[in-house]
Design an enzyme around this catalytic site. Sequence first.
Site, mmCIF file in Angstrom:
data_model
loop_
_atom_site.group_PDB
_atom_site.id
_atom_site.type_symbol
_atom_site.label_atom_id
_atom_site.label_comp_id
_atom_site.label_asym_id
_atom_site.label_seq_id
_atom_site.Cartn_x
_atom_site.Cartn_y
_atom_site.Cartn_z
ATOM 1 N N HIS A 151 0.885 -1.082 -0.004
ATOM 2 C CA HIS A 151 0.013 0.006 0.102
ATOM 3 C C HIS A 151 0.813 1.037 0.032
ATOM 4 O O HIS A 151 2.198 1.370 0.516
ATOM 5 C CB HIS A 151 -1.028 0.019 1.128
ATOM 6 C CG HIS A 151 -1.800 -1.010 1.257
ATOM 7 N ND1 HIS A 151 -2.760 -1.125 2.372
ATOM 8 C CD2 HIS A 151 -2.005 -2.055 0.734
ATOM 9 C CE1 HIS A 151 -3.527 -2.309 2.312
ATOM 10 N NE2 HIS A 151 -3.217 -2.772 1.247
ATOM 11 N N GLU B 146 0.492 4.133 1.681
ATOM 12 C CA GLU B 146 0.783 4.685 2.879
ATOM 13 C C GLU B 146 1.625 3.930 3.664
ATOM 14 O O GLU B 146 2.482 4.657 4.465
ATOM 15 C CB GLU B 146 -0.733 4.424 3.482
ATOM 16 C CG GLU B 146 -1.801 5.185 2.929
ATOM 17 C CD GLU B 146 -2.595 4.261 2.073
ATOM 18 O OE1 GLU B 146 -3.531 4.759 1.663
ATOM 19 O OE2 GLU B 146 -2.040 3.180 1.830
ATOM 20 N N CYS C 244 -5.761 1.561 5.947
ATOM 21 C CA CYS C 244 -6.278 0.381 6.661
ATOM 22 C C CYS C 244 -5.617 0.439 7.791
ATOM 23 O O CYS C 244 -4.639 1.129 8.168
ATOM 24 C CB CYS C 244 -5.907 -0.705 5.616
ATOM 25 S SG CYS C 244 -4.182 -1.092 5.561
ATOM 26 N N CYS D 247 -1.594 0.021 7.804
ATOM 27 C CA CYS D 247 -1.130 1.447 7.337
ATOM 28 C C CYS D 247 -1.317 2.455 8.496
ATOM 29 O O CYS D 247 -0.265 3.313 8.913
ATOM 30 C CB CYS D 247 -1.676 2.046 6.132
ATOM 31 S SG CYS D 247 -1.234 0.943 4.622
#
Length: 158
Positions: free
Chosen positions: A54, A56, A84, A87
């Site tokens: 991801h 992030e 999420c 993250c």
Amino acid sequence: MDATDLRHLRRCVDLAEDALNAGDEPFGSVLVSGDGVVLAEDRNRIADGDSTRHPEFALARWAAEKMRPEDRPAATVYTSGEHCPMCSAAHAWVGLGRIVYAASSEQLMGWLADLDLPEPPVRPLPIRDVAPGVAVDGPSPELSERVHRLHLRYHGRV
């Protein structure tokens, strides 16, 4: 949110579109220093089979490797979609500051439900539930519909 926040969020949504065009889920993020300098940006890169890639999370790792710990709390992570839990935790553990997002996890879950798609394997939790000490702003009414359209495209509904 102010005009500067919206400018950075627009870039995040552009990065999310780049991810979509590359075959990835549409998510993008930008890391900005306390004095307003864009330090790093990334997009989702999970199409290779590693669902932890991801943007992030990548920016939290970048900050851990390249930023001094005392500079991290003043930095802001802008992102197309609310972090999420993975993250959010990475963000908090690294000690980054504010998070600003265009679309919330609640919105995303609603969009997935409207499309009769399964929930993700990890329960989406608000950032504040995972990292209560992090300042959070979002969603952005100006940009959340654009993010919605990207997700519709990703799932072949547009």
